[in-house]
Design an enzyme around this catalytic site. Structure first.
Site, PDB file in Angstrom:
ATOM      1  N   ASP A 186     -62.036 115.220  35.069  1.00 60.63           N
ATOM      2  CA  ASP A 186     -61.293 116.385  34.596  1.00 60.63           C
ATOM      3  C   ASP A 186     -61.825 117.615  35.308  1.00 60.63           C
ATOM      4  OD1 ASP A 186     -59.622 115.069  32.783  1.00 60.63           O
ATOM      5  OD2 ASP A 186     -61.020 115.293  31.116  1.00 60.63           O
ATOM      6  N   ASP A 240     -52.938 114.378  33.147  1.00 64.10           N
ATOM      7  CA  ASP A 240     -52.661 114.831  31.781  1.00 64.10           C
ATOM      8  C   ASP A 240     -51.413 115.716  31.740  1.00 64.10           C
ATOM      9  OD1 ASP A 240     -54.979 113.503  30.984  1.00 64.10           O
ATOM     10  OD2 ASP A 240     -56.209 115.312  31.120  1.00 64.10           O
TER      11      ASP A 240
END
Length: 162
Positions: free
Chosen positions: A117, A136
């Site tokens: 991330d 995402d």
């Protein structure tokens, strides 16, 4: 190649290439931060062994394999669902975005043991502590497309007649 497959491939590639660029092109390591368009877009690199927002991040290692299997299973169900009846092109694209994003995050879990991330977005005086990735975004956009655009005109006509 159909819309669904192209959307899945595009989602997968944009996510994986962005992660490779951040990790190897920019050389970011855990905790590194680069302000791109502060505070709207900031890169904060981290590994997420859990699910969204770091939930279940303290789970044992077998949980990553459960999450990989879950991503593959849900992707398979979505592919089956998309092909069982005619769907609007935007819905097929939405399914492709979900599948591509889910497979990209599952690949991270297999290769690295966690999901990479790096995106953080804050705005308007709200300091967002969470980081996420391109996959995402695609998963969210695909789910949004399914919720908004997957309507059955026959069912909708029946509701209006009631």
């Amino acid at each position: 190649m159909g819309r669904l497959a192209l959307a899945a491939l595009a989602a997968f590639l944009t996510d994986q290439l962005s992660k490779l660029y951040v990790m190897y092109g920019m050389g970011m390591r855990v905790g590194d931060m680069v302000e791109i368009l502060p505070p709207l877009v900031v890169f904060k690199f981290g590994w997420n062994p859990g699910i969204n927002f770091g939930l279940f991040s303290g789970s044992p290692d077998f949980a990553r394999w459960v999450l990989v299997a879950l991503a593959v299973f849900i992707s398979g169900i979505l592919l089956w669902w998309a092909r069982k009846a005619p769907r609007k092109p935007i819905v097929l694209i939405g399914v492709g975005l979900i599948v591509g994003g889910a497979v990209a995050n599952a690949l991270d879990r297999v290769v690295y043991g966690a999901v990479a991330d790096f995106l953080n977005m804050s705005c308007c005086g709200i300091d967002n502590p969470f980081i996420f990735n391109i996959a995402d975004i695609w998963i969210f956009a695909g789910a949004f497309a399914l919720v908004i655009f997957d309507t059955d005109p026959k069912k909708d006509a029946g509701k209006e007649a009631s």
